[in-house]
Design an enzyme around this catalytic site. Structure first.
Site, PDB file in Angstrom:
ATOM      1  N   CYS A 163      -6.083   1.059   2.458  1.00 20.85           N
ATOM      2  CA  CYS A 163      -7.224   2.079   3.686  1.00 20.85           C
ATOM      3  C   CYS A 163      -7.596   2.995   2.072  1.00 20.85           C
ATOM      4  O   CYS A 163      -8.358   3.646   1.614  1.00 20.85           O
ATOM      5  CB  CYS A 163      -7.731   2.574   4.166  1.00 20.85           C
ATOM      6  SG  CYS A 163      -7.913   2.422   6.043  1.00 20.85           S
ATOM      7  N   GLU A 193       1.389  -0.693  -0.053  1.00 21.23           N
ATOM      8  CA  GLU A 193       0.070  -0.181  -0.100  1.00 21.23           C
ATOM      9  C   GLU A 193       1.037   1.531   0.182  1.00 21.23           C
ATOM     10  O   GLU A 193       1.840   1.338   0.948  1.00 21.23           O
ATOM     11  CB  GLU A 193      -0.878   0.080   1.363  1.00 21.23           C
ATOM     12  CG  GLU A 193      -1.752   1.772   1.599  1.00 21.23           C
ATOM     13  CD  GLU A 193      -3.179   1.010   2.840  1.00 21.23           C
ATOM     14  OE1 GLU A 193      -3.136   0.453   3.496  1.00 21.23           O
ATOM     15  OE2 GLU A 193      -3.770   1.926   2.594  1.00 21.23           O
ATOM     16  N   ASN A 204     -12.573  -3.153   0.868  1.00 25.45           N
ATOM     17  CA  ASN A 204     -11.368  -3.454   1.786  1.00 25.45           C
ATOM     18  C   ASN A 204     -12.013  -2.865   3.278  1.00 25.45           C
ATOM     19  O   ASN A 204     -12.329  -1.325   3.635  1.00 25.45           O
ATOM     20  CB  ASN A 204     -10.025  -2.831   1.864  1.00 25.45           C
ATOM     21  CG  ASN A 204      -9.191  -2.259   2.538  1.00 25.45           C
ATOM     22  OD1 ASN A 204      -8.088  -3.516   2.746  1.00 25.45           O
ATOM     23  ND2 ASN A 204      -9.062  -1.697   3.790  1.00 25.45           N
ATOM     24  N   GLU A 205     -11.363  -3.619   4.213  1.00 25.91           N
ATOM     25  CA  GLU A 205     -12.347  -3.564   5.838  1.00 25.91           C
ATOM     26  C   GLU A 205     -13.523  -2.624   5.572  1.00 25.91           C
ATOM     27  O   GLU A 205     -14.088  -1.617   6.315  1.00 25.91           O
ATOM     28  CB  GLU A 205     -10.948  -2.349   6.193  1.00 25.91           C
ATOM     29  CG  GLU A 205     -10.253  -3.518   6.938  1.00 25.91           C
ATOM     30  CD  GLU A 205      -8.894  -2.851   7.568  1.00 25.91           C
ATOM     31  OE1 GLU A 205      -9.534  -1.821   7.379  1.00 25.91           O
ATOM     32  OE2 GLU A 205      -8.568  -3.594   8.136  1.00 25.91           O
TER      33      GLU A 205
HETATM   34  O1  AHR Z   1      -2.175  -1.609   7.062  1.00 21.76           O
HETATM   35  C1  AHR Z   1      -2.694  -0.243   6.918  1.00 21.76           C
HETATM   36  C2  AHR Z   1      -3.935   0.037   6.888  1.00 21.76           C
HETATM   37  O2  AHR Z   1      -4.198  -0.704   8.513  1.00 21.76           O
HETATM   38  C3  AHR Z   1      -4.759  -0.956   5.611  1.00 21.76           C
HETATM   39  O3  AHR Z   1      -4.520   0.425   5.029  1.00 21.76           O
HETATM   40  C4  AHR Z   1      -6.400  -0.731   6.473  1.00 21.76           C
HETATM   41  O4  AHR Z   1      -6.919  -2.153   5.630  1.00 21.76           O
HETATM   42  C5  AHR Z   1      -5.604  -1.506   7.493  1.00 21.76           C
HETATM   43  O5  AHR Z   1      -6.845  -0.825   8.338  1.00 21.76           O
END
Ligand code: AHR
Length: 653
Positions: free
Chosen positions: A240, A47, A371-372
């Site tokens: 995120c 990321e 994601n999440e």
């Molecule tokens: O890895 C950091 C963050 O942790 C990621 O962006 C998210 O998916 C999680 O909350």
């Protein structure tokens, strides 16, 4: 039966503590595998956080090269005596994804220039070659460019001259030079000599020596350390960052492909996320875009695992959602991505891939939707994606998120819903203290074998947070190793696993701990990196049961273990964690028709100090040590160091 076994375990523990040095007895049923490890089991999660992409793996050294940051001259300093109007930010709005440029209008012989500070400086290496390039449009020809790299005392480390060609439209120019000295925080000066007017854009500086020598490519040492892990997959681009703080700043893959000067820059969500770690100069140039992610996956032999926005912005921020009847654009993005990755060169998106230099498909097999994300709003949107993807691309496995944590109401709700929807792979995340990882080594032992597979898509053992490089400790890594023996033992249901986040820049991080730390010149793996690498390099194929007092080895007596068989090399591979301050002696009884044949390898990570970590100054304080070991017959006696993680590779015939 179970009660009886537990009783046996208690007796073993008592006996073990009375005779601390007596070996404990474990059984390995080599001829009774319980399943297979997925070939893409151990992967990496990338990321753009902590300067992971811009300022990190994307080797561009100039920050804000196209003046598109919110403050157009952020990262730049004007040099010399500038009359009013000598430098103007032009917004012509006609150029795709790149509205701004800088107009230099110089009427006298005085020398004026621009200085770029790089990303916490520029890492320059003695003897290496660099290319400065730019786009420019002559308005009144007559200016010449003189480019310099300087250190903090303004000593010139390197320089070159760049005459500008006559002509009306936008054209490109470049000059190469080599560095006379190494410096971690160099700056770039661009001087304008003569008189005239020119518009400049995409001022850029790259080392020649990138990964695979690709022009304007990736930082070689950062890709190398990933390649060294032989990761089974690359999850990208988040995290995120996929969601965005709001929908306007979500990750849109289509805006990250094609010519780099046309890729529209946006703010990086980690710019403002943590008030204690604000990073006002963090933007996404998308020089590392989806094409480059696919190429990187291919280069390092990893399955590409893109995660797409499902029509929801980050629920910790705005939580914006797209109305269900307006989700088409998002679903179309998913369909087009599959075409971009796998489609024939005659298809619209296959053509884009081919034009970028890769006519062969990238062989995408899995796609994450969300994601999440959590709640019914996620399930409703996911259902729409799922129906269309199943209908048009049944060959693609769908990954869906079970939220932000591994338990609790949100998790339970989603786990049930995703299984009912027959989602192929459920993406579980856990950022938890070491004690959670130690006690969770049996987490998957009782998971349903008939339904969805599991992707441990983001996890890390957190001692304290926020903390920084020094806190990626051996304690955290050892607890992860203990937990990972549980992932391996359950490799028939856990299909993939990746630590998160991957990279942290020591001078520009927002989130810690991270797997790999860098500065502008160096890169090192944390203890967790070495644990991940050992699991990945010694992945094996068949899952082999190992028992201590009739139970899986999930913490009895502070011991954690798993074993696999490697069909290619014909070796039994044992992974063993001794989470004790004392040595442990173990007799492994091999229940098999096969016999041990030849020398074994014993690879150990160990330190009695759980607080130790690696650093830029001491990158290998924790590192694997390999020895050979000889065993006879069908019993292996081995001793494990205090607080150690060991891999044994034992040839069997
Ligand atoms: O890895 C950091 C963050 O942790 C990621 O962006 C998210 O998916 C999680 O909350």
């Amino acid at each position: 039966m179970k009660k009886k076994l537990k009783f046996t375990a208690v007796v073993t523990l008592l006996v073990g503590s009375l005779f601390a040095q007596a070996p404990v007895e474990m059984k390995i049923a080599l001829d009774a595998p319980t399943g297979e490890i997925s070939p893409s089991m151990w992967g990496v999660f990338f990321e753009d956080i902590n300067l992971g992409a811009d300022g990190g793996i994307y080797a561009e050294l100039v920050k804000n090269r196209s003046f598109e940051f919110d403050s157009p001259l952020m990262g730049w300093k004007q040099l010399g005596e500038l009359p009013e109007g000598a430098m103007l930010i032009i917004n012509d709005g006609k150029r795709k994804g790149n509205r701004r440029s800088l107009r230099i209008n110089k009427k006298t012989d005085s020398i004026i220039g621009l200085q770029n500070e790089g990303f916490r400086g520029m890492g320059i290496k003695q003897g290496e070659n660099y290319e400065f390039s730019l786009l420019y449009r002559q308005i009144s020809p007559g200016l010449k460019l003189h480019v310099e790299l300087v250190d903090s005392a303004n000593n010139v480390l390197s320089e070159g001259l760049l005459p500008l060609q006559d002509g009306n439209g936008w054209q490109s120019g470049s000059v190469n030079f080599s560095a006379k000295a190494t410096n971690a925080s160099a700056k770039l000066n661009v001087w304008f000599h003569g008189t005239g007017t020119v518009q400049v854009d995409m001022l850029s500086l790259f080392p020649h020596d990138t990964w695979k020598g690709r022009k304007k490519g990736l930082r070689k040492d950062m890709v190398q350390i990933l390649d060294d892990m032989k990761p089974g997959f690359l999850r990208f681009p988040g995290g995120c960052i996929v969601e965005g703080r709001d929908l306007a700043t979500r990750f849109q893959w289509k805006k990250t492909v094609g010519p780099i000067q046309e890729r529209e820059l946006i703010i990086n969500r980690w710019n403002t996320e943590f008030s204690q770690r604000l990073t006002p100069d963090y933007f996404q140039s998308f020089g590392l875009g989806f094409y480059e992610y696919f190429l990187l996956s291919e280069d390092i032999g990893a399955e590409p695992v893109p995660i797409l926005n499902c029509g929801m912005a980050c629920q910790f921020n705005t939580g914006e959602v797209v109305p269900l009847d307006e989700l088409d654009e998002y679903v179309q993005d998913a369909l087009d991505l599959i075409e971009f990755a796998n489609g024939a060169v005659e298809t619209p998106w296959g053509k884009v891939r081919a034009e970028m230099g890769h006519p062969a498909p990238f062989n995408l097999k899995m796609l994450g939707v969300g994601n999440e994300n959590w709640g019914p709003q996620y399930v409703e949107r996911l259902a729409i994606f799922k129906d269309i993807l199943r209908q048009k691309h049944p060959e693609i496995q769908i990954i869906a998120s079970s939220g932000t944590g591994p338990d609790g109401e949100r998790f339970e709700y989603l786990d049930e819903k995703l299984r009912a929807m027959k989602i192929d792979i459920i993406d579980e995340h856990y950022y938890r203290p070491p004690a959670w990882f130690l006690s969770g080594a049996a987490r998957y032992d009782d998971y349903d074998r008939s339904g969805s597979k599991i992707f441990a898509g983001e996890y890390a053992s957190h001692t304290t947070r926020p903390n920084g490089p020094g806190r990626s400790t051996w304690e955290a890594a050892l607890s992860e190793a203990a937990f990972m023996t549980g992932l391996e033992r359950n490799g028939d249901v856990v299909q993939m696993a990746s630590y998160a986040p991957l990279f942290g820049h020591v001078d520009g991080w927002q989130w810690s701990p991270d797997l790999i730390w860098v500065d502008n010149l160096n890169v090192y793996g944390t203890p967790s990196y070495h644990v991940q690498k050992l699991f990945s390099l010694h992945k094996g194929n068949d899952i082999i049961p190992m028992k201590y007092a009739g139970e899986n080895v999930t913490g009895i007596d502070g011991l954690y273990a798993s074993s696999v068989y490697d069909k290619q090399t014909k070796e039994l591979i044992v992974k063993f964690v001794n989470y004790n301050s004392s040595l442990k002696s173990v007799n492994f009884h091999l229940d098999s028709k096969k016999k041990i044949s030849g020398e074994a390898a014993k690879i150990t990570l160990a330190n009695v100090d759980l607080n130790v970590s690696n650093s830029i100054e001491q990158p290998l304080a924790i590192q694997p040590v390999t020895k050979t070991a000889s065993y006879n017959g069908n019993m292996i006696n081995e001793t494990f160091a205090p607080y150690s993680f060991t891999v044994l590779r034992i040839p069997v015939r």
